[in-house]
Design a protein around this motif. Sequence first.
Motif, PDB file in Angstrom:
ATOM      1  N   THR A 249       0.835  -1.219   0.000  1.00 56.30           N
ATOM      2  CA  THR A 249       0.000   0.000   0.000  1.00 56.30           C
ATOM      3  C   THR A 249       0.867   1.266   0.000  1.00 56.30           C
ATOM      4  OG1 THR A 249      -0.041   0.023   2.405  1.00 56.30           O
ATOM      5  CG2 THR A 249      -1.853  -1.114   1.314  1.00 56.30           C
TER       6      THR A 249
ATOM      7  N   SER B  21     -11.722   2.613  -1.043  1.00 54.66           N
ATOM      8  CA  SER B  21     -10.714   1.690  -0.492  1.00 54.66           C
ATOM      9  C   SER B  21     -11.227   0.255  -0.586  1.00 54.66           C
ATOM     10  CB  SER B  21     -10.460   2.031   0.983  1.00 54.66           C
ATOM     11  OG  SER B  21     -11.645   1.797   1.722  1.00 54.66           O
ATOM     12  N   GLY B  22     -10.316  -0.671  -0.310  1.00 50.04           N
ATOM     13  CA  GLY B  22     -10.710  -2.071  -0.293  1.00 50.04           C
ATOM     14  C   GLY B  22     -11.748  -2.331   0.793  1.00 50.04           C
ATOM     15  N   THR B  23     -11.530  -1.711   1.940  1.00 50.96           N
ATOM     16  CA  THR B  23     -12.476  -1.887   3.043  1.00 50.96           C
ATOM     17  C   THR B  23     -13.855  -1.388   2.632  1.00 50.96           C
ATOM     18  OG1 THR B  23     -10.664  -1.617   4.619  1.00 50.96           O
ATOM     19  CG2 THR B  23     -12.898  -1.293   5.471  1.00 50.96           C
TER      20      THR B  23
ATOM     21  N   ASN C 175     -15.449  -3.893   0.220  1.00 50.77           N
ATOM     22  CA  ASN C 175     -15.960  -5.094   0.908  1.00 50.77           C
ATOM     23  C   ASN C 175     -17.227  -4.770   1.694  1.00 50.77           C
ATOM     24  OD1 ASN C 175     -13.922  -6.793   0.015  1.00 50.77           O
ATOM     25  ND2 ASN C 175     -12.612  -6.411   1.792  1.00 50.77           N
TER      26      ASN C 175
ATOM     27  N   HIS D  46      -9.430 -10.788   5.890  1.00 48.32           N
ATOM     28  CA  HIS D  46      -9.324  -9.351   6.183  1.00 48.32           C
ATOM     29  C   HIS D  46     -10.643  -8.809   6.713  1.00 48.32           C
ATOM     30  CE1 HIS D  46      -8.592  -5.038   5.561  1.00 48.32           C
ATOM     31  NE2 HIS D  46      -7.327  -5.330   5.602  1.00 48.32           N
TER      32      HIS D  46
ATOM     33  N   TYR E 187      -9.507  -7.606  10.101  1.00 47.75           N
ATOM     34  CA  TYR E 187      -8.884  -6.286   9.997  1.00 47.75           C
ATOM     35  C   TYR E 187      -9.852  -5.156   9.650  1.00 47.75           C
ATOM     36  CZ  TYR E 187      -3.982  -8.103   9.749  1.00 47.75           C
ATOM     37  OH  TYR E 187      -2.750  -8.656   9.997  1.00 47.75           O
ATOM     38  N   GLU E 188     -11.160  -5.388   9.671  1.00 48.39           N
ATOM     39  CA  GLU E 188     -12.048  -4.296   9.259  1.00 48.39           C
ATOM     40  C   GLU E 188     -12.857  -3.775  10.439  1.00 48.39           C
ATOM     41  OE1 GLU E 188     -13.765  -4.900   5.300  1.00 48.39           O
ATOM     42  OE2 GLU E 188     -11.793  -5.562   4.566  1.00 48.39           O
TER      43      GLU E 188
ATOM     44  N   GLU F  13     -11.203 -14.799   0.097  1.00 50.48           N
ATOM     45  CA  GLU F  13     -10.121 -13.810  -0.056  1.00 50.48           C
ATOM     46  C   GLU F  13      -8.991 -14.409  -0.891  1.00 50.48           C
ATOM     47  OE1 GLU F  13      -9.056 -11.664   3.545  1.00 50.48           O
ATOM     48  OE2 GLU F  13      -6.944 -11.853   3.015  1.00 50.48           O
TER      49      GLU F  13
ATOM     50  N   ASN G 125      -4.241 -12.645   2.594  1.00 50.44           N
ATOM     51  CA  ASN G 125      -3.217 -11.836   3.258  1.00 50.44           C
ATOM     52  C   ASN G 125      -2.574 -12.576   4.437  1.00 50.44           C
ATOM     53  OD1 ASN G 125      -1.793  -9.855   4.649  1.00 50.44           O
ATOM     54  ND2 ASN G 125      -3.364  -8.302   4.464  1.00 50.44           N
TER      55      ASN G 125
ATOM     56  N   ASP H 193     -12.980 -10.982  -1.884  1.00 52.63           N
ATOM     57  CA  ASP H 193     -12.108  -9.888  -1.471  1.00 52.63           C
ATOM     58  C   ASP H 193     -10.826 -10.112  -2.256  1.00 52.63           C
ATOM     59  OD1 ASP H 193     -10.295  -8.175  -0.412  1.00 52.63           O
ATOM     60  OD2 ASP H 193     -10.610  -8.731   1.689  1.00 52.63           O
TER      61      ASP H 193
ATOM     62  N   ALA I 171      -8.441  -7.941  -3.015  1.00 54.37           N
ATOM     63  CA  ALA I 171      -7.495  -6.824  -2.856  1.00 54.37           C
ATOM     64  C   ALA I 171      -6.238  -7.091  -3.670  1.00 54.37           C
ATOM     65  CB  ALA I 171      -7.159  -6.637  -1.380  1.00 54.37           C
ATOM     66  N   ARG I 172      -5.805  -8.377  -3.670  1.00 54.28           N
ATOM     67  CA  ARG I 172      -4.612  -8.764  -4.441  1.00 54.28           C
ATOM     68  C   ARG I 172      -4.945  -9.874  -5.434  1.00 54.28           C
ATOM     69  NH1 ARG I 172      -2.902  -7.901   0.837  1.00 54.28           N
ATOM     70  NH2 ARG I 172      -1.562  -6.054   1.050  1.00 54.28           N
TER      71      ARG I 172
ATOM     72  N   GLN J 253     -14.134  -7.482  -5.369  1.00 49.99           N
ATOM     73  CA  GLN J 253     -13.499  -6.206  -5.028  1.00 49.99           C
ATOM     74  C   GLN J 253     -12.019  -6.345  -5.337  1.00 49.99           C
ATOM     75  OE1 GLN J 253     -10.775  -4.093  -3.169  1.00 49.99           O
ATOM     76  NE2 GLN J 253     -11.387  -5.573  -1.619  1.00 49.99           N
TER      77      GLN J 253
ATOM     78  N   CYS K 203      -8.236  -4.068  -5.438  1.00 46.89           N
ATOM     79  CA  CYS K 203      -7.598  -2.804  -5.026  1.00 46.89           C
ATOM     80  C   CYS K 203      -6.692  -2.281  -6.136  1.00 46.89           C
ATOM     81  CB  CYS K 203      -6.749  -3.028  -3.775  1.00 46.89           C
ATOM     82  SG  CYS K 203      -7.717  -3.196  -2.286  1.00 46.89           S
TER      83      CYS K 203
ATOM     84  N   LYS L 163      -2.721  -1.204  -4.183  1.00 46.87           N
ATOM     85  CA  LYS L 163      -1.726  -2.098  -3.549  1.00 46.87           C
ATOM     86  C   LYS L 163      -0.625  -2.337  -4.576  1.00 46.87           C
ATOM     87  CE  LYS L 163      -4.503  -3.472   0.167  1.00 46.87           C
ATOM     88  NZ  LYS L 163      -5.613  -2.543  -0.134  1.00 46.87           N
TER      89      LYS L 163
HETATM   90  N1  TLP Z   1      -4.610  -4.828   3.876  1.00 45.78           N
HETATM   91  C1  TLP Z   1      -3.626  -3.991   4.533  1.00 45.78           C
HETATM   92  C2  TLP Z   1      -3.920  -3.893   6.024  1.00 45.78           C
HETATM   93  O1  TLP Z   1      -5.232  -3.528   6.225  1.00 45.78           O
HETATM   94  C3  TLP Z   1      -3.662  -5.153   6.776  1.00 45.78           C
HETATM   95  C4  TLP Z   1      -2.255  -4.531   4.252  1.00 45.78           C
HETATM   96  O2  TLP Z   1      -1.288  -3.783   4.486  1.00 45.78           O
HETATM   97  O3  TLP Z   1      -2.128  -5.679   3.788  1.00 45.78           O
HETATM   98  N2  TLP Z   1      -8.596  -6.959   1.771  1.00 45.78           N
HETATM   99  C5  TLP Z   1      -7.351  -7.424   1.934  1.00 45.78           C
HETATM  100  C6  TLP Z   1      -7.048  -8.844   1.655  1.00 45.78           C
HETATM  101  C7  TLP Z   1      -6.333  -6.555   2.351  1.00 45.78           C
HETATM  102  O4  TLP Z   1      -5.110  -7.029   2.525  1.00 45.78           O
HETATM  103  C8  TLP Z   1      -6.643  -5.196   2.584  1.00 45.78           C
HETATM  104  C9  TLP Z   1      -5.603  -4.237   3.089  1.00 45.78           C
HETATM  105  C10 TLP Z   1      -7.957  -4.767   2.390  1.00 45.78           C
HETATM  106  C11 TLP Z   1      -8.920  -5.690   1.988  1.00 45.78           C
HETATM  107  C12 TLP Z   1      -8.398  -3.352   2.673  1.00 45.78           C
HETATM  108  O5  TLP Z   1      -7.920  -2.454   1.743  1.00 45.78           O
HETATM  109  P1  TLP Z   1      -7.835  -0.881   2.115  1.00 45.78           P
HETATM  110  O6  TLP Z   1      -6.579  -0.735   2.927  1.00 45.78           O
HETATM  111  O7  TLP Z   1      -7.754  -0.230   0.794  1.00 45.78           O
HETATM  112  O8  TLP Z   1      -9.056  -0.540   2.862  1.00 45.78           O
END
Ligand code: TLP
Length: 348
Positions: A8, A57-59, A62, A83, A87-88, A135, A139, A168, A170-171, A194, A196, A199
Amino acid sequence: MIDLRSDTVTKPTEEMREAMYNAEVGDDVYGEDVTVNSLEEYAADILGKEAALLVTSGTQGNQIAVLTHCRPAQEVILEAESHIFFYESGAVSALAGVQTRIIAGNRGAMNPAAVREAIRGVDIHYPETGLICIENTHNRAGGAVVPLANMRDIYMEASAEDVPVHIDGARLFNAASAAGVDVREYAQYANTVQVCLSKGLGAPIGSILAGSKEFIHAARKWRKRLGGGMRQAGVIAAPGLIALTKMRDRLAEDHHHARELAQGIQNIEGLKIVNHVDTNIIVADVSSLGITSAEFVDVLKGEGILAGGFGPSYVRFVTHFDVKAAQISEAVGKIGIAAAKIKGKITG
Ligand code: TLP
């Protein structure tokens, strides 16, 4: 500093900055930003979906997916370290009013039979299953690629019960690159996805949520409710388009760097790589050094390396566009010095 905390942290390229400067813009809440419209059309096309929506954002992507798919009191099936769950900040409960049902995966992949069992039957006591999330890459499983066949099997179980599936991703482009699978192949096994832009693809801001026209129409309203209706968002969409058109092909380079970095770290006494490095994430166990991950991250910082704590004894390193080949060997050297210093301190 060599910043390996996350992908990121990449900064927009010169070309992205120029595209931002020159972007043709309009008011996107009126649907009048042509750059946003092109990005959404292009993203929908490469993901094999009818429509797409630029989100902050990814969050947010989602969360809008969960809000659009589900009603309050439904249940969402998630991988235990996903995530969305991990992490949300509990957002699915706070915003969508759903409860979570978690299934421990194997390298991020849930067993399709376990998913089928978790889907609720009809019973007055039960919540309804509103959504299943996958996902990819995963991650916390260290950037593991969830196999296409696993996604297909989960999608088949879900479809048989009329439960939608969300990725999800993101990657997801990292997964596609590592597995040599077109991203559409993955997206076909989900109702929504979704991805990103900010990233590994290097855009400064933004994610894409893609699905059917009807779904994206409803999602657009949820984005507005969340305050995510942006105005002249073409300045964000312009680098996003460059991310999707020009940066996907170079992700293999990040994966190559990650393997090199892992090899180097593996040879450092006191450090142990604990993940199979499929993509751009490396997870190292530092417990043999007799310190916590937070302490090791601090020592690394003193040596000019930024990394992230990943639980009490694991440290995460992520390769990305702003870390070039020469910095990989430099990083290995500095991580080695950090470990040696700690060992010296401990043995007196
Ligand atoms: N991950 C970030 C942190 O939030 C942990 C990172 O540095 O890896 N889905 C997945 C699988 C993610 O890894 C992330 C971000 C998100 C969603 C959220 O994306 P953002 O940061 O754009 O809200």
